[in-house]
Design a protein around this motif. Structure first.
Motif, PDB file in Angstrom:
ATOM      1  N   TRP A  51      -4.520   3.707  -6.607  1.00  8.84           N
ATOM      2  CA  TRP A  51      -4.734   4.624  -5.484  1.00  8.84           C
ATOM      3  C   TRP A  51      -4.136   4.027  -4.210  1.00  8.84           C
ATOM      4  CZ3 TRP A  51      -8.323   8.994  -4.909  1.00  8.84           C
ATOM      5  CH2 TRP A  51      -8.803   9.471  -6.131  1.00  8.84           C
ATOM      6  N   VAL A  52      -3.919   4.894  -3.249  1.00 10.40           N
ATOM      7  CA  VAL A  52      -3.652   4.468  -1.880  1.00 10.40           C
ATOM      8  C   VAL A  52      -4.924   4.753  -1.086  1.00 10.40           C
ATOM      9  CG1 VAL A  52      -2.305   4.866   0.215  1.00 10.40           C
ATOM     10  CG2 VAL A  52      -1.187   4.936  -2.007  1.00 10.40           C
ATOM     11  N   ALA A  53      -5.370   3.785  -0.283  1.00 12.26           N
ATOM     12  CA  ALA A  53      -6.601   3.960   0.512  1.00 12.26           C
ATOM     13  C   ALA A  53      -6.301   3.644   1.973  1.00 12.26           C
ATOM     14  CB  ALA A  53      -7.711   3.061  -0.017  1.00 12.26           C
ATOM     15  N   ASN A  54      -6.823   4.476   2.859  1.00 13.41           N
ATOM     16  CA  ASN A  54      -6.491   4.320   4.284  1.00 13.41           C
ATOM     17  C   ASN A  54      -7.181   3.138   4.939  1.00 13.41           C
ATOM     18  OD1 ASN A  54      -9.074   5.369   4.307  1.00 13.41           O
ATOM     19  ND2 ASN A  54      -8.688   6.841   5.952  1.00 13.41           N
ATOM     20  N   TYR A  55      -8.184   2.537   4.302  1.00 11.79           N
ATOM     21  CA  TYR A  55      -8.874   1.401   4.906  1.00 11.79           C
ATOM     22  C   TYR A  55      -8.304   0.065   4.442  1.00 11.79           C
ATOM     23  CZ  TYR A  55     -11.505   1.586   0.479  1.00 11.79           C
ATOM     24  OH  TYR A  55     -11.858   1.626  -0.841  1.00 11.79           O
ATOM     25  N   VAL A  56      -7.295   0.100   3.575  1.00 13.59           N
ATOM     26  CA  VAL A  56      -6.622  -1.125   3.145  1.00 13.59           C
ATOM     27  C   VAL A  56      -5.415  -1.332   4.070  1.00 13.59           C
ATOM     28  CG1 VAL A  56      -5.505  -2.342   1.245  1.00 13.59           C
ATOM     29  CG2 VAL A  56      -7.349  -0.707   0.774  1.00 13.59           C
ATOM     30  N   LEU A  57      -5.331  -2.511   4.679  1.00 11.18           N
ATOM     31  CA  LEU A  57      -4.294  -2.794   5.674  1.00 11.18           C
ATOM     32  C   LEU A  57      -3.258  -3.759   5.118  1.00 11.18           C
ATOM     33  CD1 LEU A  57      -6.578  -3.291   8.809  1.00 11.18           C
ATOM     34  CD2 LEU A  57      -5.535  -1.180   7.959  1.00 11.18           C
ATOM     35  N   MET A  58      -1.997  -3.444   5.346  1.00 11.00           N
ATOM     36  CA  MET A  58      -0.915  -4.273   4.827  1.00 11.00           C
ATOM     37  C   MET A  58      -0.923  -5.656   5.461  1.00 11.00           C
ATOM     38  SD  MET A  58       1.345  -4.129   2.536  1.00 11.00           S
ATOM     39  CE  MET A  58       1.899  -5.764   2.033  1.00 11.00           C
ATOM     40  N   GLU A  59      -1.366  -5.742   6.720  1.00 10.03           N
ATOM     41  CA  GLU A  59      -1.294  -7.027   7.419  1.00 10.03           C
ATOM     42  C   GLU A  59      -2.430  -7.978   7.061  1.00 10.03           C
ATOM     43  OE1 GLU A  59      -2.668  -4.005  10.661  1.00 10.03           O
ATOM     44  OE2 GLU A  59      -1.468  -3.996   8.837  1.00 10.03           O
ATOM     45  N   TYR A  60      -3.392  -7.526   6.283  1.00 10.95           N
ATOM     46  CA  TYR A  60      -4.490  -8.404   5.881  1.00 10.95           C
ATOM     47  C   TYR A  60      -4.440  -8.661   4.379  1.00 10.95           C
ATOM     48  CZ  TYR A  60      -6.408  -7.857  10.535  1.00 10.95           C
ATOM     49  OH  TYR A  60      -6.575  -7.891  11.901  1.00 10.95           O
TER      50      TYR A  60
END
Length: 841
Positions: A339-348
């Motif tokens: 899935w793609v989730a909006n609360y997952v951040l690429m920078e972390y």
């Protein structure tokens, strides 16, 4: 004794006289060489930005440091108390845009004005070691440090998502983004842009920066906690989920791996999906050819950007997109949806997570919303005593539904699972940090030029040391359009390659202004050195700083950067200390009209106005008296007037009896009695209290209150002081000690009165008075008496009374007898000199 006309306190006459005298002696506040036998004391307030005018917030900060410096001089220390100017930065450039004044001219004018204010306030700085960070003799060494870091891989350039402030028209470091907004423009939301930028690899020191906090016991716990949280160490496991081949060959994703970081690898058998950040590089490949999915992901990226810029990512509704692809759990070999989730951040982290809804609240919320499987793989150790409801997030449990790892406790399982991942080559134990590398590129003019050139033949080439400093052009047209203005200055931009002498271009980004302030306190010790940033032997003598003073708002900006620079300089062999400052004090803010005093809020009070009305001494003393120095101070001009009236009382009292003190050369020899004993006891109690306060408590508000009480007692005894009832030697001791106690807080008046009584030499180098413990001791003391914990009376007993004498006095007290009503205490608790508690039934 003087007549009444001579007893009028006039700071407008006294203070300029002493200011001129001190200005004529450049060595007055100078530190002695490192070869002296005196113990050293380095006291430092954070250097100001030269905005053009001090306000009372500055005065409070500097008055704290100045009082401490003066006290340490009087204690016989070799004191270093310098001052300088954090002179690069956006305000000067913005001011140039506003009023067509070159930043250098604007800055130097402001420095001259602020320096005059500081001198008028009587602040005891060693101006011989003044630094100005916008001058080449300083920023040359910024460039030198950059080159040393570049040689060691600590300075590097890369394409990166960066924080962009539209009002500053430049990149910001992560630490300069506060709640989604610019640290300088608190209401301006920071954008995300992709740019090629220079970074300092502060992450190489993340663990050492974290470990060092445990040794900084002289720093406020609040600051250490803020740094711990910002560094953000997490221990866990990195694991690779392999993208399933079926249905993905056309996108070229078959066999690709999704690396996730988890602190709870013991729950991995409960992973029921893998979730990617919308900007994860694999997402673009997985949505290729599917316009509907690609559009949904693009929309999510925009939504996430808006939430990030608004600073409310944590509160955003959890949204997801099923990509229709699967990955393989390396432990269970189960297929899990991607899935793609909006609360997952690429920078972390890695930009991907495994979702374990049975044992994580956020994952549980997501799985419930989208109907994903929720699987329990951890049970309580004692299921009978701890009824289970999902999500079960305790780290104290036993694995189930986890294959060969069933029955292991969580901690045991984590170790076993890490060993398995390492052995099979799909993962490893990993420590991660929240801290990110420090982005030091700024697309503005007024900063240190980065000493690199771009050569068509050799790429990036460092400027050789013998060509430093790379000078910042003084007169250029400044705009906020099209990147750094330096790119439009041909004589700066066009250069030759140090390797091949062919045509090349200079780097046009300048350094973050926090680079300047990250090491400035080392330059103070050797400010005129043209061969090195400073002499190592001198640094060994002066460092670490004994007391650093400044605002808590710099906890994860200046203070963490300066610790990083210190560790780099140590590794370069320049210094031996690991930390810049042994003790840190963070003063409270000055509040006016309900808000922090600042020019942007329009609630600034100028010290010039206060000095003109009440004098510098009253202005400084009010800043120390109105509240404990670590608390916020609510500005009240009436308070300055009150301090001025108090100083007038001191002036009148001392001036009236100065002839007695001036003509008395012998110290007292007779045991004091009567009024003399009362006054000397109060004096020596006051000396003891103030000396204790300076040792680290810094209760300057109560310190000054204690001086006021002493003056009250002396004023009440004026008749005895003038009639001869109090011997001349006692009068001299009282006046001399009072002036010395006042000296750290009111230097002008103290200097005037010291001269009045014939004090020897400069009061700054006079010896701090010692408290006579025997004289300070009370003959009698008051002790509260409680019955069953409630205060019922207060008794007076001899100061050296034994416990049996205290008990007898308490039981004989009429109020206690009445409250006891004939009952006999079953227990008597005595805290010597503090408390008596009678326990009755």
């Amino acid at each position: 004794m003087a007549d009444e006309k001579e007893l009028r306190y006039d700071p407008a006459a006294i203070e300029p006289k002493w200011q001129a005298k001190w200005a004529a002696d450049p060595a007055k506040y100078a530190a002695e060489p490192a070869t002296t036998d005196k113990p050293k004391y380095y006291v430092l307030e954070m250097l100001p930005y030269p905005s053009g005018q001090l306000h009372m917030g500055h005065v409070r900060n500097y008055s704290i440091g100045d009082a401490l410096a003066r006290y340490m001089w009087m204690q016989g220390y070799n004191v270093l108390h310098p001052m300088g100017w954090d002179a690069f930065g956006l305000p000067a450039e913005n001011a140039a845009l506003k009023n067509n004044t070159p930043p250098r001219e604007w800055t130097l004018q402001n420095i001259a004005a602020m320096k005059r204010q500081m001198q008028r306030l009587g602040l005891g700085y060693d101006w011989a070691n003044e630094i100005t960070t916008c001058l080449p003799d300083y920023y040359r060494w910024n460039q030198w440090f950059f080159l040393r870091m570049y040689e060691r891989g600590l300075a590097y350039r890369k394409q990166s998502k960066v924080n962009w402030c539209s009002l500053c028209a430049t990149v910001l470091a992560n630490e300069q983004v506060i709640d989604g907004c610019c640290w300088r423009h608190e209401d301006n939301i920071v954008e995300q842009r992709s740019l090629e930028q220079w970074f300092y690899r502060i992450t190489d020191y993340a663990q050492e920066l974290l470990d060092g906090l445990d040794k900084l016991d002289g720093w406020p716990e609040k600051v250490r906690t803020m740094q711990r949280n910002w560094i953000g160490r997490s221990e866990g496991t990195e694991v690779d989920f392999t993208v399933e081949g079926t249905g993905n060959r056309e996108q070229g994703t078959a066999g690709a791996t999704i690396r996730v970081f988890t602190t709870r690898v013991d729950t991995i058998f409960g992973a029921t999906s893998v979730q990617l950040a919308p900007e994860h590089p694999l997402v673009e490949k997985l949505v290729e050819g599917n316009h509907e999915l690609a559009e949904a992901v693009a929309k999510m990226i925009d939504q996430q950007k808006t939430a990030r810029e608004a600073g409310d990512l944590g509160a955003v509704e959890k949204l997801g997109i099923d990509l229709g692809a699967f990955a393989i759990n390396p432990y269970s070999h189960a297929r899990v949806p991607i899935w793609v989730a909006n609360y997952v951040l690429m920078e972390y982290g890695t930009g991907a997570i495994m979702s374990v809804p049975g044992h994580d609240e956020r994952d549980f919320e997501f799985a419930t919303k989208y109907g994903l499987e929720i699987r329990q793989v951890i049970r309580p150790i004692d299921e009978a005593a701890e009824p289970i409801t999902l999500p079960f997030i305790s780290e104290e449990g036993i694995l189930q539904n986890s294959g060969e790892f069933d029955g292991l406790r969580c901690e045991q399982a984590q170790s076993a699972l890490q060993i398995e991942a390492k052995a099979e080559g799909f993962g490893e134990a990993k420590i991660t940090f929240r801290l990110r590398d420090w982005g030091v590129s700024r697309q503005r003019y007024w900063g240190t030029p980065i000493p690199m050139v771009n050569c068509p033949a050799h790429g990036l080439v460092p400027v050789p040391d013998d060509q430093l400093p790379v000078l910042l052009p003084e007169q250029i047209e400044i705009t906020q359009e099209g990147g750094s203005p330096l790119a439009r200055v041909p004589e700066f931009y066009n250069t030759t390659c140090p390797k091949c002498d062919g045509p090349a271009t200079r780097e046009t980004d300048t350094m973050d202004t926090f680079v300047d302030s990250s090491w400035y306190f080392y330059r103070y010790i050797d400010a005129k050195n043209s061969k090195a940033p400073f002499e190592s032997a001198v640094a060994k003598y002066w460092f670490p700083i004994d007391q650093y003073i400044g605002g808590v708002e710099h906890a994860i900006l200046h203070l963490i950067y300066s610790r990083f620079f210190t560790k780099v300089m140590r590794d370069l062999g320049l210094i031996e200390n690991d930390e810049p400052a042994q003790r840190l004090f963070t003063q409270g803010m000055v509040i006016k009209d309900g808000a922090k005093m600042s020019k942007s809020r329009g609630n600034v009070v100028s010290p010039d106005d206060m000095v003109a009305r009440y004098g510098a001494d009253a202005t400084r003393m009010y800043a120390l008296f109105a509240a404990p120095p670590d608390r916020d101070l609510d500005w009240q001009e009436d308070g300055v007037a009150g301090i001025s009236r108090f100083l007038a009382r001191v002036f009148r009292l001392v001036t009236r009896f100065a002839p007695i003190a001036a003509s008395t050369t012998e110290a007292r020899t007779d045991a004091p009695s009567g009024v003399s004993l009362v006054l000397l006891r109060k004096l020596h109690q006051t000396i003891a209290k103030i000396t204790l306060d300076f040792s680290g408590r810094w209760h300057f508000n109560t310190t000054i209150a204690a001086i006021m009480e002493l003056v009250n007692e002396m004023t009440a005894a004026e008749a005895a002081l003038g009639s001869g009832e109090v011997p001349a030697a006692v009068v001299a001791e009282l006046l001399r000690s009072l002036i010395l106690l006042l000296a750290p807080f009111a230097p002008f008046l103290s200097a005037e009165l010291w001269a009045e009584i014939g004090g020897e030499g400069e009061i700054l180098r006079a010896t701090w008075p010692l408290s006579d413990a025997a004289l300070a001791k009370e003959d009698e003391i008051e002790i509260p008496v409680q019955i069953n914990g409630k205060l019922r009376s207060v008794i007076r007993v001899a100061a050296d009374a034994s416990n049996s004498e205290i008990e007898a006095a308490a039981l004989a007290d009429p109020k206690v007898i009445e409250w006891l009503g004939g009952k006999v205490p079953v227990k008597i608790i005595i805290v010597p000199a503090k408390l008596v508690n009678l326990v009755v039934k």
